[in-house]
Every structure is written in C-alpha cells, then in structure tokens.
Motif scaffolding. Structure first.
Motif, PDB file in Angstrom:
ATOM      1  N   THR A  31     -43.635 -73.162 134.877  1.00 41.31           N
ATOM      2  CA  THR A  31     -43.578 -74.575 134.625  1.00 41.31           C
ATOM      3  C   THR A  31     -43.256 -75.423 135.448  1.00 41.31           C
ATOM      4  N   GLN A  32     -42.822 -74.933 136.735  1.00 37.57           N
ATOM      5  CA  GLN A  32     -42.246 -75.675 137.821  1.00 37.57           C
ATOM      6  C   GLN A  32     -43.426 -75.833 138.658  1.00 37.57           C
ATOM      7  N   LEU A  33     -43.761 -77.317 138.886  1.00 40.94           N
ATOM      8  CA  LEU A  33     -45.170 -77.636 139.688  1.00 40.94           C
ATOM      9  C   LEU A  33     -44.671 -77.025 141.204  1.00 40.94           C
ATOM     10  N   SER A  34     -43.746 -77.222 141.521  1.00 35.13           N
ATOM     11  CA  SER A  34     -43.361 -76.695 142.964  1.00 35.13           C
ATOM     12  C   SER A  34     -43.450 -75.165 143.297  1.00 35.13           C
ATOM     13  N   LEU A  35     -43.364 -74.357 142.417  1.00 36.20           N
ATOM     14  CA  LEU A  35     -43.628 -73.167 142.647  1.00 36.20           C
ATOM     15  C   LEU A  35     -45.269 -72.649 142.444  1.00 36.20           C
ATOM     16  N   ASN A  36     -46.078 -73.451 141.349  1.00 37.60           N
ATOM     17  CA  ASN A  36     -47.429 -73.390 141.353  1.00 37.60           C
ATOM     18  C   ASN A  36     -48.126 -73.912 142.691  1.00 37.60           C
ATOM     19  N   MET A  37     -47.713 -75.044 143.099  1.00 35.99           N
ATOM     20  CA  MET A  37     -48.306 -75.762 144.167  1.00 35.99           C
ATOM     21  C   MET A  37     -48.089 -74.695 145.417  1.00 35.99           C
ATOM     22  N   ALA A  38     -46.823 -74.226 145.357  1.00 28.80           N
ATOM     23  CA  ALA A  38     -46.691 -73.085 146.548  1.00 28.80           C
ATOM     24  C   ALA A  38     -47.524 -71.703 146.434  1.00 28.80           C
ATOM     25  N   LEU A  39     -48.198 -71.558 145.330  1.00 31.19           N
ATOM     26  CA  LEU A  39     -48.985 -70.375 145.446  1.00 31.19           C
ATOM     27  C   LEU A  39     -50.368 -70.940 145.642  1.00 31.19           C
ATOM     28  N   ALA A  40     -50.686 -72.145 145.109  1.00 33.96           N
ATOM     29  CA  ALA A  40     -52.172 -72.560 145.051  1.00 33.96           C
ATOM     30  C   ALA A  40     -52.469 -73.333 146.591  1.00 33.96           C
TER      31      ALA A  40
ATOM     32  N   PRO B 286     -56.326 -77.815 145.369  1.00 35.13           N
ATOM     33  CA  PRO B 286     -55.041 -77.061 144.832  1.00 35.13           C
ATOM     34  C   PRO B 286     -54.128 -77.851 143.945  1.00 35.13           C
ATOM     35  N   LEU B 287     -54.071 -79.144 144.061  1.00 36.43           N
ATOM     36  CA  LEU B 287     -53.409 -80.092 142.985  1.00 36.43           C
ATOM     37  C   LEU B 287     -53.930 -79.696 141.729  1.00 36.43           C
ATOM     38  N   ALA B 288     -55.140 -79.687 141.376  1.00 42.79           N
ATOM     39  CA  ALA B 288     -55.817 -79.349 140.094  1.00 42.79           C
ATOM     40  C   ALA B 288     -55.327 -77.707 139.575  1.00 42.79           C
ATOM     41  N   LEU B 289     -55.218 -76.835 140.639  1.00 41.73           N
ATOM     42  CA  LEU B 289     -54.696 -75.699 140.025  1.00 41.73           C
ATOM     43  C   LEU B 289     -53.509 -75.648 139.679  1.00 41.73           C
ATOM     44  N   GLY B 290     -52.470 -76.288 140.659  1.00 39.78           N
ATOM     45  CA  GLY B 290     -51.024 -76.330 140.220  1.00 39.78           C
ATOM     46  C   GLY B 290     -50.628 -77.013 138.648  1.00 39.78           C
ATOM     47  N   VAL B 291     -51.477 -78.363 138.767  1.00 39.58           N
ATOM     48  CA  VAL B 291     -51.111 -79.163 137.816  1.00 39.58           C
ATOM     49  C   VAL B 291     -51.673 -78.447 136.252  1.00 39.58           C
ATOM     50  N   ARG B 292     -53.065 -77.826 136.534  1.00 39.10           N
ATOM     51  CA  ARG B 292     -53.421 -77.221 135.221  1.00 39.10           C
ATOM     52  C   ARG B 292     -52.640 -76.175 134.701  1.00 39.10           C
ATOM     53  N   LEU B 293     -51.926 -75.095 135.527  1.00 39.76           N
ATOM     54  CA  LEU B 293     -51.084 -74.205 135.126  1.00 39.76           C
ATOM     55  C   LEU B 293     -49.807 -74.902 134.518  1.00 39.76           C
ATOM     56  N   THR B 294     -49.353 -75.724 135.341  1.00 34.91           N
ATOM     57  CA  THR B 294     -48.314 -76.279 134.855  1.00 34.91           C
ATOM     58  C   THR B 294     -48.019 -77.080 133.580  1.00 34.91           C
ATOM     59  N   ALA B 295     -48.995 -78.058 133.414  1.00 38.04           N
ATOM     60  CA  ALA B 295     -49.260 -78.800 132.361  1.00 38.04           C
ATOM     61  C   ALA B 295     -49.529 -77.848 130.872  1.00 38.04           C
TER      62      ALA B 295
ATOM     63  N   TYR C 173     -55.680 -66.142 134.161  1.00 33.41           N
ATOM     64  CA  TYR C 173     -56.879 -65.522 134.579  1.00 33.41           C
ATOM     65  C   TYR C 173     -57.634 -66.825 135.173  1.00 33.41           C
ATOM     66  N   VAL C 174     -57.716 -67.955 134.717  1.00 28.11           N
ATOM     67  CA  VAL C 174     -58.187 -69.071 135.083  1.00 28.11           C
ATOM     68  C   VAL C 174     -57.795 -69.440 136.633  1.00 28.11           C
ATOM     69  N   PHE C 175     -56.547 -69.404 136.797  1.00 33.03           N
ATOM     70  CA  PHE C 175     -55.930 -69.541 138.185  1.00 33.03           C
ATOM     71  C   PHE C 175     -56.511 -68.629 139.138  1.00 33.03           C
ATOM     72  N   VAL C 176     -56.669 -67.579 139.021  1.00 32.70           N
ATOM     73  CA  VAL C 176     -57.102 -66.342 139.970  1.00 32.70           C
ATOM     74  C   VAL C 176     -58.717 -66.669 139.953  1.00 32.70           C
ATOM     75  N   LEU C 177     -59.370 -66.933 138.833  1.00 27.85           N
ATOM     76  CA  LEU C 177     -60.831 -66.980 138.722  1.00 27.85           C
ATOM     77  C   LEU C 177     -61.388 -68.353 140.041  1.00 27.85           C
ATOM     78  N   LEU C 178     -60.668 -69.245 139.715  1.00 30.88           N
ATOM     79  CA  LEU C 178     -60.850 -70.415 140.365  1.00 30.88           C
ATOM     80  C   LEU C 178     -60.585 -70.019 141.924  1.00 30.88           C
ATOM     81  N   LEU C 179     -59.664 -69.438 142.423  1.00 33.10           N
ATOM     82  CA  LEU C 179     -59.374 -69.159 143.627  1.00 33.10           C
ATOM     83  C   LEU C 179     -60.496 -68.352 144.037  1.00 33.10           C
ATOM     84  N   SER C 180     -61.057 -67.443 143.443  1.00 33.39           N
ATOM     85  CA  SER C 180     -61.995 -66.285 143.703  1.00 33.39           C
ATOM     86  C   SER C 180     -63.167 -67.254 144.009  1.00 33.39           C
ATOM     87  N   LEU C 181     -63.583 -68.243 143.163  1.00 27.19           N
ATOM     88  CA  LEU C 181     -64.765 -69.024 143.368  1.00 27.19           C
ATOM     89  C   LEU C 181     -64.484 -70.085 144.758  1.00 27.19           C
ATOM     90  N   TYR C 182     -63.550 -70.484 144.875  1.00 26.53           N
ATOM     91  CA  TYR C 182     -63.249 -70.995 146.300  1.00 26.53           C
ATOM     92  C   TYR C 182     -63.502 -70.081 147.365  1.00 26.53           C
TER      93      TYR C 182
END
Length: 227
Positions: free
Chosen positions: A97-106, A154-163, A213-222
């Motif tokens: 739920t922390q945007l900083s962590l999700n952005m650090a991954l994305a 990457p912003l969309a990846l992190g914000v989607r998971l956090t939100a 799953y969506v987080f990893v799937l989008l990374l695989s598409l990129y």
C-alpha cells in the motif's frame, strides 16, 4: 478518540526498527524450498506446479532472449501475492500500500526493459514511438504523446497496485466500523453489514492475487516489446 482511517497505512516501527523490513522478509520464510528427491510432499508439488504453469503462461509469447527474466518475474509474482495476502490478516501491515515501495519495484524493472530494447534493437524500440503510416503533420504530436505514455508506464504500475489495495483496505475498515456501530442499535442491519463485509473480504483476496498477476503481466508485455 477517533482514529484516522489512513493510520493503518503508516509504516509502523518497533524499538526504532521499521517493521516494513520484517514484512518484506516474511514471504521468503513461508515457502518451502524444493528438494532433489524423486517424491516431494503435496505442498512442494503444488507449489512447483503453480510456478511451472505461471512461467509457461507468462513467457509463451515472449521470444527466447526474454526467458532469462523467468526467475525474476516468477519470484516477483510470488513475493507480491504473499505480501498482499498477508496484509489481509488482522494486526498486520501491507507494504504494497506504500507507493514508494511499488515505484521502487516498477521503475527499475521498466527501465531495464527499455535499456534492453535500446541496446539490442534500437530501431525497433524507437519505432514504437511513431506508428506506421502516420501523416506528416501529426508526426511531432504523436511522438510526444507516445513518449509521455512510455514514461508514464512505471507510474501507472505503481499507482494501480497502491490504489487497488488501499481502496480495498479502506472499504473493509469502513464496513467493519459500521457493523460495530450498528450492532447495539440495529442488530439485523449489523448482521447484513457483516455478511457484506465477508463478501468484500473474499473480493479483496481475489484483488490481492489479481493485482500481483497484473503487475507482472504488464512487465512481461513491456519486456516482449523490447526483446
């Protein structure tokens, strides 16, 4: 005293130690390590089957050079699912739920896919910025739009998971608070609210797995676009 509903998303500390560190290391202690035996127990067999099926599904459309990412993306999938599921337990903290962590991954993983594309096939990578057959007058505008959409990934990846996780946790807390308040006043409505809370909890379990799953799937598409 009325607490703020957003207090649950503050990173807790104990004796000066941020407990987010404990939360991030917890998933690795929960999964059994595969052995070299011919026969394993049911848990390790189920775990191996899930990992093999997920890896096959994710990397089937990706060319062979991208298969080097299999271990990283599969580990990330298990890591995110475990963090999201552990965060649904009472008296726990959800690091995702922390945007900083999700952005650090994305951001690093997205940037790695871009660097791979620019290094191995720069013409193909830059070709994504301008669709084929674009009119001459629209070329500068489309290049600017595609560049912005590329850097916003990457912003969309992190914000989607956090939100998604934050909204689910807030809804659960709001409905649980309403059930406690209504219990002495209107028991029937409180029971209906509790039933709604139970169904929402099941929905949040599904959201926790789907968002990982969506987080990893989008990374695989990129990655697929750049290998």
């Amino acid at each position: 005293m009325m607490l703020n509903f957003f207090d649950q998303f503050m990173s807790p500390t104990f004796l000066g130690l941020p407990l987010i560190v404990v939360s991030l290391t917890a998933p690795w202690a929960l999964y059994p390590q595969p052995t070299a035996r011919w026969l394993n127990n049911r848990l390790i067999t189920l775990q191996s089957w899930f990992i093999n099926r997920f890896t096959q599904q994710i990397f089937l459309p990706i060319s062979t050079p991208g298969h080097k990412w299999a271990l990283m993306l599969t580990s990330l999938m298990l890591f995110l699912i475990t963090l999201n599921m552990l965060g649904l337990l009472p008296y726990t903290f959800t690091p995702t739920t922390q945007l900083s962590l999700n952005m650090a991954l994305a951001v690093p993983l997205w940037l790695a896919t871009i660097i791979i594309g620019m290094r191995n096939q720069p013409t193909h990578a830059l070709g994504h910025l301008l669709p084929e057959g674009t009119p001459t007058l629209l070329i500068p505008i489309l290049i600017i739009i595609e560049t912005i959409s590329l850097f916003i990934r990457p912003l969309a990846l992190g914000v989607r998971l956090t939100a998604n996780l934050t909204a689910g946790h807030l809804l659960i807390q709001l409905i649980a608070t309403a059930a406690f308040v209504l219990l002495p006043l209107m028991p029937t409505v409180a029971l209906l609210t509790t039933a709604l809370l139970f169904m929402l909890t099941l929905l949040e379990v599904a959201v926790a797995m789907i968002q990982a799953y969506v987080f990893v799937l989008l990374l695989s598409l990129y990655l697929q676009e750049n290998v």
